[in-house]
Scaffold this motif. Structure first.
Motif, PDB file in Angstrom:
ATOM      1  N   PRO A  33      71.545  22.494 -32.427  1.00 41.01           N
ATOM      2  CA  PRO A  33      71.564  22.241 -30.981  1.00 41.01           C
ATOM      3  C   PRO A  33      72.892  21.656 -30.538  1.00 41.01           C
ATOM      4  O   PRO A  33      73.611  21.027 -31.315  1.00 41.01           O
ATOM      5  CB  PRO A  33      70.414  21.246 -30.786  1.00 41.01           C
ATOM      6  N   GLY A  34      73.218  21.868 -29.277  1.00 44.18           N
ATOM      7  CA  GLY A  34      74.511  21.449 -28.754  1.00 44.18           C
ATOM      8  C   GLY A  34      74.655  19.939 -28.668  1.00 44.18           C
ATOM      9  O   GLY A  34      73.694  19.198 -28.472  1.00 44.18           O
ATOM     10  N   ARG A  35      75.890  19.490 -28.827  1.00 42.23           N
ATOM     11  CA  ARG A  35      76.237  18.085 -28.644  1.00 42.23           C
ATOM     12  C   ARG A  35      77.666  18.015 -28.122  1.00 42.23           C
ATOM     13  O   ARG A  35      78.429  18.981 -28.232  1.00 42.23           O
ATOM     14  CB  ARG A  35      76.100  17.311 -29.956  1.00 42.23           C
ATOM     15  N   ALA A  36      78.020  16.882 -27.582  1.00 45.05           N
ATOM     16  CA  ALA A  36      79.377  16.711 -27.074  1.00 45.05           C
ATOM     17  C   ALA A  36      79.804  15.268 -27.261  1.00 45.05           C
ATOM     18  O   ALA A  36      79.019  14.341 -27.016  1.00 45.05           O
ATOM     19  CB  ALA A  36      79.458  17.098 -25.593  1.00 45.05           C
ATOM     20  N   ALA A  37      81.041  15.075 -27.722  1.00 48.35           N
ATOM     21  CA  ALA A  37      81.628  13.733 -27.786  1.00 48.35           C
ATOM     22  C   ALA A  37      82.231  13.437 -26.419  1.00 48.35           C
ATOM     23  O   ALA A  37      83.029  14.224 -25.897  1.00 48.35           O
ATOM     24  CB  ALA A  37      82.690  13.670 -28.875  1.00 48.35           C
ATOM     25  N   ILE A  38      81.834  12.319 -25.836  1.00 45.16           N
ATOM     26  CA  ILE A  38      82.223  12.026 -24.459  1.00 45.16           C
ATOM     27  C   ILE A  38      82.848  10.640 -24.354  1.00 45.16           C
ATOM     28  O   ILE A  38      82.657   9.779 -25.216  1.00 45.16           O
ATOM     29  CB  ILE A  38      81.000  12.111 -23.515  1.00 45.16           C
ATOM     30  N   ARG A  39      83.626  10.457 -23.296  1.00 43.13           N
ATOM     31  CA  ARG A  39      84.159   9.141 -22.949  1.00 43.13           C
ATOM     32  C   ARG A  39      83.337   8.594 -21.789  1.00 43.13           C
ATOM     33  O   ARG A  39      83.143   9.278 -20.777  1.00 43.13           O
ATOM     34  CB  ARG A  39      85.632   9.237 -22.549  1.00 43.13           C
TER      35      ARG A  39
END
Length: 652
Positions: free
Chosen positions: A278-284
């Motif tokens: 499943p999708g994931r994203a590293a975010i600020r």
């Protein structure tokens, strides 16, 4: 901290009783739809009366969900067959909705895509391929009805023929791996109207085989999935503002953007993240104290995400990443960047910390005790049959009792080696801490499964974990060793078929080590448990197959641990390789692997041969091993133990 209430297991009976308790009252639309779909699928699988009524209720719920309604009125009690409330079998999970990132909106979009380009103006039968496709089919049908199509709904399993009645059959399923099931079903559809396929896909190439066979295919690419589009910065910020629950109590921070190189994994794959994950994203995140890095990861928004959301909000431990926010379809966690891997021989205190984590998790994430009538899990029966081949029922019951010595809890199911690492401060940390329901051993709600996984991940085997557990809990060393041995056999049987199949060099080495440790551990555990069972019934001793520790060749896939029976034992090394032979062996393997088919990986006094290419090339790689055997000082040095191995000292 208050002790949380126990979580109900995801069983057919629980869903039926939950619907009955809400009869005539409002409930979340998605929960109502998925619960009805699960009951309908169970009725189809068992062939008992009532499937038609449940199908119609599921379709009606799907229509209203697709129309944008958030709340539905639960059906009256007499509409749910009473036998389902007593059915304690676990819900069969759809890969798409439970783990891969497909959501209900995607099924409706798939229907609209087909409607916009359809070349068929007649009536259709939307046939969901059980299990996953049957969850999606009523939603596809609802989308087609909204476009004015004459639709009926059914479910079908491989080998069955849908009753088309002159309608064109639209086969709906999870994102396909090979497409073989869909192709076989499409070819079996009776009548002149024929069949088409409607599926969400990770990649358009996944359905190329169907198209080459002349089957019309409509796809929804991954970049159009709801879970993918939600991870775009603007959409993510709006979603977290509207839906996010921030346990810290502070004002919801703004998403300041994605971390370069670690953006949406559905669009730009991360190293080490599987394509079908499943999708994931590293975010600020822009917080009151400055910029903070985090990871937003998908969880199923309906009944299949209950365990993950519960784990994110309940679990308190220094090891898992700190949960920053929870939303229906996302969990935002602290971004942990590994500084170092565990290594082949981690310090003993690290295993102690990992055992503490598993036991703390089990105490905080308890599950309701089993109700009478819950069947013995299939994997336990598989192990019992392999160990004894006689009196399977009594043996399976004994193994199941051993697995029940610790109170049931939500299993981590993510205790593999790559999930553990050391941070910059040298502390043990862990990723992948949320409860994940999509495992073949998901019927085993016992912490023993996670403890058995530690025996593999930390490399100390069952003995090290047993000693750690016996110091904490009453029962004695032999008792816990036996219980952990049963757990390892169940865990290894399930995990063996789930090892990564797409490798880079690092992943290939990690998988080879895990496969070897699993196979070696299962061999030792089998001998212990088999002895225990045959002691309990002397007549079984003759029928019990022998445990194979190192096989002459792989019994199936090149890298896939399995229950160690039925193979041909590799030749015994008597005596073990001499110093000169060991040197010759290392040189021979080095020369032989220069072609790049295999990568040698040292594990103690054994050299593992990790295949570097995809499984489709493994038959050719297996043939190449014959050449290696001729190059070694003795052919018997080559064997198979979860992965091809070359012995550098005497082994059993």
């Amino acid at each position: 901290m208050n002790t949380p209430s126990a979580f109900p297991p995801l069983t057919i009976g629980h869903l039926a009783r939950d619907l009955a308790s809400r009869a005539g009252q409002p409930m979340p639309a998605l929960r109502c739809y998925e619960s009805l779909a699960a009951l309908w699928i169970r009725s189809c699988d068992t062939g008992l009366p009532g499937a038609g009524v449940l199908r119609d209720m599921t379709l009606r719920a799907g229509r209203r969900l697709a129309a944008g309604e958030d709340t539905l009125i639960a059906p009256e009690v007499d509409r749910i067959p009473s036998r389902l409330a007593r059915d304690e079998s676990f819900v069969r999970l759809p890969a798409s909705l439970a783990v891969q990132g497909v959501e209900w909106q995607d099924a409706v979009r798939l229907a609209r895509t087909w409607s916009a380009s359809r070349g068929w103006s007649g009536p259709v039968l939307v046939a969901g391929v059980r299990t996953g496709g049957a969850y999606l089919a009523p939603l596809v049908a609802a989308g087609l009805e909204a476009a004015g199509v004459d639709v009926r709904v059914a479910s079908v399993r491989a080998g069955e023929k849908p009753e088309a009645g002159g309608r064109r059959v639209l086969l709906v399923d999870d994102p396909p791996l090979t497409g073989r099931t869909l192709l076989a079903l499409a070819r079996e559809v009776p009548g002149a109207a024929g069949a088409e396929v409607l599926v969400p896909v990770f990649d358009a190439a996944d359905v190329e085989g169907l198209r080459q066979a002349g089957i019309a295919v409509t796809v929804l690419p991954r970049d159009q999935w709801q879970s993918t589009r939600r991870l775009e910065p603007d959409a993510l910020s709006a979603y977290l503002t509207a839906e996010g629950d921030w346990p810290s109590g502070e004002v919801a921070p703004l998403v300041d953007g994605l971390v370069p190189g670690r953006g949406n994994s559905a669009l730009s794959p991360w190293p080490g993240v599987r394509r079908r994950s499943p999708g994931r994203a590293a975010i600020r995140l822009r917080t009151s104290v400055g910029i903070r890095h985090a990871v937003a990861g998908w969880v199923p928004p309906g009944i299949f995400g209950d365990a993950a959301r519960a784990a994110a909000t309940t679990l308190r431990s220094p090891l898992p990443p700190a949960t920053l926010a929870v939303a229906p379809s996302l969990v935002v966690s602290e971004d942990l960047v590994p500084a170092a891997a565990l290594g082949p021989e981690p310090a003993p205190h690290l295993l102690e910390e990992a055992v503490d984590y598993v036991l703390a998790r089990a105490q905080q994430l308890t599950v309701e005790p089993s109700r009478p009538g819950r069947p013995i899990p299939a994997v336990v029966r598989t192990v019992a049959q392999a160990l004894t081949r006689a009196d399977e029922e009594a043996s399976a019951a004994l193994l199941h009792r051993l697995l029940s010595v610790l109170a049931p809890a939500l299993p981590d199911n993510r205790c593999e080696a790559e999930k553990w690492f050391l941070d910059h401060g040298g502390r043990l940390r862990k990723t992948g801490h949320l409860a994940h329901p999509y495992r073949r051993d998901n019927e085993l709600l016992t912490p023993l499964i996670d403890l058995a996984a530690l025996a593999v991940a930390f490399g100390g085997g069952l003995e090290a974990v047993t000693q750690s557990l016996a110091r904490r809990l009453p029962g004695g060393h032999q008792f816990w060793y036996s219980a952990l041995a049963v757990a390892l056999l169940c865990y290894g049987t399930a995990r063996g078929g789930q090892l990564p199949r797409t490798y880079n060099a690092q992943r290939a080495a990690e998988t080879a080590v895990e496969a070897y440790r699993l196979q070696r551990g299962m061999s030792r555990a089998s001998a212990v448990v088999q002895h225990m069972l045959t002691d309990a019934g002397a007549d079984d001793a003759v029928a019990a197959p022998g445990v194979v520790h190192r096989w002459a060749q792989q019994p199936g896939a090149l890298v896939e641990p399995r229950l160690p029976f039925g193979g041909t034992p590799a030749a015994a090394l008597e005596p073990g390789p001499t110093g000169e032979e060991t040197e010759l062996t290392l040189k021979a393997v080095t020369r032989w692997t220069e072609g790049g088919i295999f990568q040698p990986v040292r594990e103690g006094n054994t050299l593992l041969l990790a295949p570097l290419d995809a499984p489709s090339t493994w038959p050719r790689a297996g043939e190449a091993l014959v050449e290696l055997a001729r190059l070694l000082p003795r052919p018997g040095l080559l064997g198979w133990c979860g992965v091809p191995v070359v012995a550098l000292s005497e082994v059993g």
